[in-house]
Design a protein around this motif. Structure first.
Motif, PDB file in Angstrom:
ATOM      1  N   ILE A 169      -6.888  24.377  19.195  1.00  0.00           N
ATOM      2  CA  ILE A 169      -7.523  23.201  18.596  1.00  0.00           C
ATOM      3  C   ILE A 169      -7.547  23.380  17.082  1.00  0.00           C
ATOM      4  N   ASP A 198     -20.952  17.910  22.805  1.00  0.00           N
ATOM      5  CA  ASP A 198     -20.018  17.887  21.677  1.00  0.00           C
ATOM      6  C   ASP A 198     -18.882  18.870  21.974  1.00  0.00           C
ATOM      7  N   VAL A 199     -17.873  18.386  22.681  1.00  0.00           N
ATOM      8  CA  VAL A 199     -16.789  19.251  23.151  1.00  0.00           C
ATOM      9  C   VAL A 199     -15.997  19.829  21.979  1.00  0.00           C
ATOM     10  N   THR A 200     -15.755  19.034  20.953  1.00  0.00           N
ATOM     11  CA  THR A 200     -14.951  19.506  19.817  1.00  0.00           C
ATOM     12  C   THR A 200     -15.610  20.682  19.114  1.00  0.00           C
ATOM     13  N   LEU A 201     -16.906  20.552  18.815  1.00  0.00           N
ATOM     14  CA  LEU A 201     -17.599  21.652  18.156  1.00  0.00           C
ATOM     15  C   LEU A 201     -17.655  22.883  19.068  1.00  0.00           C
ATOM     16  N   GLN A 258     -15.513  23.819  21.304  1.00  0.00           N
ATOM     17  CA  GLN A 258     -14.192  24.456  21.283  1.00  0.00           C
ATOM     18  C   GLN A 258     -13.952  25.208  19.981  1.00  0.00           C
ATOM     19  N   GLN A 259     -14.409  24.650  18.867  1.00  0.00           N
ATOM     20  CA  GLN A 259     -14.246  25.337  17.581  1.00  0.00           C
ATOM     21  C   GLN A 259     -14.989  26.668  17.573  1.00  0.00           C
ATOM     22  N   CYS A 283     -18.279  19.801  30.982  1.00  0.00           N
ATOM     23  CA  CYS A 283     -17.184  18.913  30.544  1.00  0.00           C
ATOM     24  C   CYS A 283     -15.929  19.226  31.360  1.00  0.00           C
ATOM     25  N   SER A 285     -12.423  18.195  30.123  1.00  0.00           N
ATOM     26  CA  SER A 285     -11.940  18.740  28.844  1.00  0.00           C
ATOM     27  C   SER A 285     -11.668  20.230  28.921  1.00  0.00           C
TER      28      SER A 285
END
Length: 434
Positions: A22, A58-61, A63-64, A99, A102
């Motif tokens: 990502i 908050d999947v993006t955060l 993953q980060q 999730c 995701s």
């Protein structure tokens, strides 16, 4: 934690490595601040960021943060790297349920938990004094409590497969007045947590009987069966059924014997959640054993409070507690030691349950020695102090291990410490007289 992370040394092996493919921009300021100094405090901060992101979907955060943690984590690195590997695994396990579209994650253990032989279990228990401390303190208290009794009956609620009893049998054999007859009763149900044996409870009892015969101690061993219809049910369901069988008649308790209740790393697996106005299983168990009028109750467990409903609170407490066995193993075993990896894998199983699960699936519900003491007092028990002979025996035991291990007294409780940090508590109790 003060150990610095100085390099990856091999990252954690995951079923879905694409999870970390990502972009890092725009990465939050909090994460940027951690990238340059990945010590224990910063790793803890990252874990909490990830937990918060998952709780807020908050999947993006998430993953980060996992990307950063994955570049720190290593099952063959230093203490912090190894601990991070297991926390990362637990967070990914949780994320795969929060999730599922995701994050796809296969929840099998990185090291399959194997069934140990009895010989292997002896080595497992002897590795660090995590279990032997409780054995030694408990056996000393039991030996003192049954002085003058010709018959002793132990109800053993323990996850450690009766490893405690050869030492007590040996001590009873040396009594000046001669050994008592000894009965040990164990429940057939047990939490499915390490250590796991490759032999049955009956076989363990047979081996204990042979040892007792060798030491001229009259001995009986019984397995208290639960309802066979519940064999596929959870431990909690099986134990609730077993509670109805813990009566004087069904246990064949005799009025001329000293009854001992032994709880080693057991109470944490009894549900502490009430349904409506009903009593919790944990409190119901204490009520039941109180009704049996035991001579002594010994309770030993890890001195940590992991009962909070908040994920962030559990992560903070767990991270600042379970570094202890990782750090202790670091002092004397090579980084690639198979014995070390397997022991840490068992701790990882615990971390995954604490972090990755909620509700009835979260079975690891530790409470601290202070909280346990309050619970016992509320249930009508009074604490018993450990005698000086027992304290000296515990000190001698710790002399066999690394210098970081110590012991302290907190009122009537004995506490195993590692570099001054509380690790395991041991307590002894009797019924409060009216």
């Amino acid at each position: 934690m003060k150990t610095e992370v100085r390099g990856n040394g091999g990252s954690i092996s995951l079923q879905n490595p694409s999870l970390f493919n990502i972009p890092l921009d725009p990465i939050t300021g909090a994460l940027k601040g951690c990238l340059g100094s990945l010590d224990g405090a910063c790793i803890e901060k990252l874990l909490l960021h990830c937990a918060s992101a998952l709780e807020n979907n908050d999947v993006t955060l998430a993953q980060q943060v996992m990307w950063v943690l994955n570049n720190v984590a290593s099952t063959v690195g230093d203490t912090n790297q190894r601990l991070t590997a297991w926390f990362l695994r637990a967070l990914i396990s949780r994320a795969s349920r929060v999730c599922p579209t995701s994050m796809n994650f296969n929840g099998g253990s990185m090291f399959q938990r194997r069934l140990m032989t009895v010989t292997e279990l002896v080595g497992y228990v002897d590795l660090i004094p995590w279990h032997r401390f409780g054995f030694c303190a408990s056996n000393g208290a039991i030996f003192k409590a049954v002085e003058g009794y010709g018959k002793v009956h132990i109800l053993d609620f323990s996850i450690t497969q009766c490893m405690q009893w050869p030492t007590l049998i040996d001590a009873l054999a040396k009594r000046p007045e001669g050994p008592p007859s000894l009965r040990i009763t164990v429940p057939s149900c047990r939490p499915q947590v390490p250590p796991l044996l490759n032999v049955s409870k009956e076989e363990v009892g047979h081996r204990l009987a042979n040892f007792a015969k060798f030491r001229d101690v009259p001995f009986e061993f019984h397995v208290k069966d639960d309802d066979p219809c519940l064999s596929n049910e959870t431990f909690s369901t099986q134990f609730e059924s077993l509670l109805t069988q813990l009566t004087r008649s069904q246990l064949d308790l005799r009025y001329d014997e000293a009854l001992v209740i032994n709880c080693q790393n057991w109470l944490r697996y009894l549900s502490d959640e009430s349904k409506g106005n009903t009593t919790t299983v944990r409190d119901a168990f204490l009520d039941v054993i109180k009704g049996l009028n035991p001579r002594i109750i010994v309770v030993v467990d890890e001195d940590c409070d992991l009962s909070a409903s908040s994920l962030s609170s559990r992560i903070t407490t767990c991270f600042n507690y379970l570094w202890i066995p990782f750090d202790a193993l670091e002092t004397f075993l090579p980084k690639d030691s198979r014995q070390r990896l397997e022991y840490e894998s068992d701790i990882g199983h615990k971390i995954e349950n604490i972090v990755g699960f909620e509700g009835f699936q979260r079975t690891e519900r530790l409470e601290s020695g202070v909280k346990l003491s309050q619970r016992m007092n509320d249930a009508g028990f009074v604490s018993l102090p450990f005698c000086e002979d027992t304290i000296n025996e515990v000190k001698s035991l710790l002399d066999e291990h690394a210098s970081g291990w110590g012991m302290k007294r907190e009122e009537d409780m004995l506490v195993l410490t590692w570099k001054g940090h509380n690790s395991v508590f041991a307590t002894a109790w009797t019924e409060l007289e009216d």
